[in-house]
Scaffold this motif. Structure first.
Motif, PDB file in Angstrom:
ATOM      1  N   VAL A  36       0.823  -1.209   0.000  1.00 35.62           N
ATOM      2  CA  VAL A  36       0.000   0.000   0.000  1.00 35.62           C
ATOM      3  C   VAL A  36       0.863   1.268   0.000  1.00 35.62           C
ATOM      4  O   VAL A  36       0.479   2.283  -0.594  1.00 35.62           O
ATOM      5  CB  VAL A  36      -1.003  -0.013   1.174  1.00 35.62           C
ATOM      6  CG1 VAL A  36      -0.310   0.157   2.503  1.00 35.62           C
ATOM      7  CG2 VAL A  36      -2.062   1.040   0.996  1.00 35.62           C
ATOM      8  N   VAL A  37       2.023   1.226   0.620  1.00 34.21           N
ATOM      9  CA  VAL A  37       2.908   2.396   0.624  1.00 34.21           C
ATOM     10  C   VAL A  37       3.424   2.669  -0.785  1.00 34.21           C
ATOM     11  O   VAL A  37       3.495   3.820  -1.222  1.00 34.21           O
ATOM     12  CB  VAL A  37       4.079   2.199   1.616  1.00 34.21           C
ATOM     13  CG1 VAL A  37       5.054   3.347   1.542  1.00 34.21           C
ATOM     14  CG2 VAL A  37       3.553   2.024   3.035  1.00 34.21           C
ATOM     15  N   LYS A  39       1.841   1.784  -3.490  1.00 31.97           N
ATOM     16  CA  LYS A  39       0.684   2.267  -4.248  1.00 31.97           C
ATOM     17  C   LYS A  39       0.414   3.739  -3.969  1.00 31.97           C
ATOM     18  O   LYS A  39      -0.030   4.469  -4.847  1.00 31.97           O
ATOM     19  CB  LYS A  39      -0.551   1.426  -3.940  1.00 31.97           C
ATOM     20  CG  LYS A  39      -0.508   0.066  -4.603  1.00 31.97           C
ATOM     21  CD  LYS A  39      -1.797  -0.674  -4.428  1.00 31.97           C
ATOM     22  CE  LYS A  39      -1.744  -2.005  -5.158  1.00 31.97           C
ATOM     23  NZ  LYS A  39      -3.013  -2.727  -5.056  1.00 31.97           N
ATOM     24  N   TYR A  40       0.692   4.184  -2.769  1.00 30.03           N
ATOM     25  CA  TYR A  40       0.537   5.605  -2.454  1.00 30.03           C
ATOM     26  C   TYR A  40       1.489   6.445  -3.311  1.00 30.03           C
ATOM     27  O   TYR A  40       1.092   7.467  -3.875  1.00 30.03           O
ATOM     28  CB  TYR A  40       0.802   5.837  -0.966  1.00 30.03           C
ATOM     29  CG  TYR A  40       0.693   7.275  -0.560  1.00 30.03           C
ATOM     30  CD1 TYR A  40      -0.547   7.887  -0.424  1.00 30.03           C
ATOM     31  CD2 TYR A  40       1.820   8.044  -0.311  1.00 30.03           C
ATOM     32  CE1 TYR A  40      -0.667   9.218  -0.059  1.00 30.03           C
ATOM     33  CE2 TYR A  40       1.720   9.377   0.053  1.00 30.03           C
ATOM     34  CZ  TYR A  40       0.474   9.947   0.187  1.00 30.03           C
ATOM     35  OH  TYR A  40       0.371  11.263   0.541  1.00 30.03           O
ATOM     36  N   GLU A  43       0.235   6.509  -6.760  1.00 32.51           N
ATOM     37  CA  GLU A  43      -0.908   7.431  -6.869  1.00 32.51           C
ATOM     38  C   GLU A  43      -0.425   8.860  -7.061  1.00 32.51           C
ATOM     39  O   GLU A  43      -0.955   9.595  -7.906  1.00 32.51           O
ATOM     40  CB  GLU A  43      -1.764   7.335  -5.610  1.00 32.51           C
ATOM     41  CG  GLU A  43      -3.040   8.109  -5.684  1.00 32.51           C
ATOM     42  CD  GLU A  43      -4.079   7.453  -6.567  1.00 32.51           C
ATOM     43  OE1 GLU A  43      -4.752   8.201  -7.298  1.00 32.51           O
ATOM     44  OE2 GLU A  43      -4.219   6.238  -6.527  1.00 32.51           O
ATOM     45  N   GLU A  44       0.599   9.261  -6.325  1.00 33.60           N
ATOM     46  CA  GLU A  44       1.155  10.612  -6.489  1.00 33.60           C
ATOM     47  C   GLU A  44       1.710  10.796  -7.892  1.00 33.60           C
ATOM     48  O   GLU A  44       1.508  11.824  -8.527  1.00 33.60           O
ATOM     49  CB  GLU A  44       2.246  10.864  -5.454  1.00 33.60           C
ATOM     50  CG  GLU A  44       1.727  11.043  -4.052  1.00 33.60           C
ATOM     51  CD  GLU A  44       2.840  11.285  -3.055  1.00 33.60           C
ATOM     52  OE1 GLU A  44       4.032  11.050  -3.375  1.00 33.60           O
ATOM     53  OE2 GLU A  44       2.513  11.714  -1.942  1.00 33.60           O
ATOM     54  N   SER A  69      -8.857   9.077  -6.100  1.00 27.23           N
ATOM     55  CA  SER A  69      -7.738   8.573  -5.321  1.00 27.23           C
ATOM     56  C   SER A  69      -8.212   7.588  -4.268  1.00 27.23           C
ATOM     57  O   SER A  69      -9.070   7.893  -3.451  1.00 27.23           O
ATOM     58  CB  SER A  69      -7.012   9.734  -4.651  1.00 27.23           C
ATOM     59  OG  SER A  69      -6.000   9.239  -3.819  1.00 27.23           O
ATOM     60  N   LYS A  70      -7.662   6.385  -4.323  1.00 28.34           N
ATOM     61  CA  LYS A  70      -7.972   5.394  -3.306  1.00 28.34           C
ATOM     62  C   LYS A  70      -7.021   5.536  -2.124  1.00 28.34           C
ATOM     63  O   LYS A  70      -7.327   5.154  -1.009  1.00 28.34           O
ATOM     64  CB  LYS A  70      -7.866   3.991  -3.903  1.00 28.34           C
ATOM     65  CG  LYS A  70      -8.272   2.897  -2.953  1.00 28.34           C
ATOM     66  CD  LYS A  70      -8.219   1.557  -3.642  1.00 28.34           C
ATOM     67  CE  LYS A  70      -8.601   0.455  -2.663  1.00 28.34           C
ATOM     68  NZ  LYS A  70      -8.488  -0.860  -3.250  1.00 28.34           N
ATOM     69  N   PHE A  71      -5.858   6.077  -2.391  1.00 30.75           N
ATOM     70  CA  PHE A  71      -4.834   6.213  -1.368  1.00 30.75           C
ATOM     71  C   PHE A  71      -4.567   7.688  -1.134  1.00 30.75           C
ATOM     72  O   PHE A  71      -3.961   8.348  -1.953  1.00 30.75           O
ATOM     73  CB  PHE A  71      -3.541   5.525  -1.815  1.00 30.75           C
ATOM     74  CG  PHE A  71      -3.760   4.095  -2.158  1.00 30.75           C
ATOM     75  CD1 PHE A  71      -3.817   3.149  -1.167  1.00 30.75           C
ATOM     76  CD2 PHE A  71      -3.938   3.696  -3.465  1.00 30.75           C
ATOM     77  CE1 PHE A  71      -4.039   1.822  -1.471  1.00 30.75           C
ATOM     78  CE2 PHE A  71      -4.160   2.385  -3.777  1.00 30.75           C
ATOM     79  CZ  PHE A  71      -4.220   1.438  -2.785  1.00 30.75           C
ATOM     80  N   ASN A  72      -5.054   8.215  -0.042  1.00 31.77           N
ATOM     81  CA  ASN A  72      -4.734   9.591   0.311  1.00 31.77           C
ATOM     82  C   ASN A  72      -4.314   9.636   1.769  1.00 31.77           C
ATOM     83  O   ASN A  72      -4.300   8.621   2.453  1.00 31.77           O
ATOM     84  CB  ASN A  72      -5.897  10.541   0.011  1.00 31.77           C
ATOM     85  CG  ASN A  72      -7.149  10.194   0.784  1.00 31.77           C
ATOM     86  OD1 ASN A  72      -7.086   9.692   1.903  1.00 31.77           O
ATOM     87  ND2 ASN A  72      -8.296  10.450   0.196  1.00 31.77           N
ATOM     88  N   ASN A  73      -3.968  10.786   2.270  1.00 34.06           N
ATOM     89  CA  ASN A  73      -3.436  10.892   3.620  1.00 34.06           C
ATOM     90  C   ASN A  73      -4.446  10.464   4.686  1.00 34.06           C
ATOM     91  O   ASN A  73      -4.054  10.015   5.756  1.00 34.06           O
ATOM     92  CB  ASN A  73      -3.010  12.336   3.895  1.00 34.06           C
ATOM     93  CG  ASN A  73      -1.829  12.736   3.052  1.00 34.06           C
ATOM     94  OD1 ASN A  73      -1.058  11.887   2.625  1.00 34.06           O
ATOM     95  ND2 ASN A  73      -1.683  14.016   2.796  1.00 34.06           N
ATOM     96  N   LEU A  76      -4.796   6.113   4.472  1.00 34.64           N
ATOM     97  CA  LEU A  76      -3.622   5.299   4.217  1.00 34.64           C
ATOM     98  C   LEU A  76      -3.472   4.282   5.337  1.00 34.64           C
ATOM     99  O   LEU A  76      -3.321   4.634   6.492  1.00 34.64           O
ATOM    100  CB  LEU A  76      -2.367   6.150   4.106  1.00 34.64           C
ATOM    101  CG  LEU A  76      -1.066   5.404   3.823  1.00 34.64           C
ATOM    102  CD1 LEU A  76      -1.156   4.719   2.456  1.00 34.64           C
ATOM    103  CD2 LEU A  76       0.107   6.336   3.845  1.00 34.64           C
TER     104      LEU A  76
END
Length: 79
Positions: A36-37, A39-40, A43-44, A69-73, A76
């Protein structure tokens, strides 16, 4: 702010390269094995590429690449 002057052929080549890169990222988003990290970060990168893409591509070509965005702050989750 920077400016860039390109001709039509160069714009078409940029559109092609950005599409290929975004398509590859979209495929990788579906891969469950990617952390997931990572993928974050992907995403950026996708949002950066899409912002470049929408500046030079016609609006009808941008529509398929719009994604939420599925991965945001806020959501996460690190496993």
């Amino acid at each position: 702010m920077l400016g860039l002057m390109i001709n039509e052929k160069e714009a078409e080549e940029l559109i092609y390269m950005l599409k290929r890169e975004m398509d590859e990222l979209l495929m990788d988003f579906a891969d469950e094995r990617i952390n997931v990290v990572v993928k974050y970060a992907m995403e950026e990168r996708y949002h950066l590429l899409f912002s470049l893409f929408k500046r030079i591509a016609p609006p009808n070509e941008c529509i398929p690449y719009i994604r939420k965005s599925k991965f945001n702050n806020n959501n996460l989750e690190i496993n």
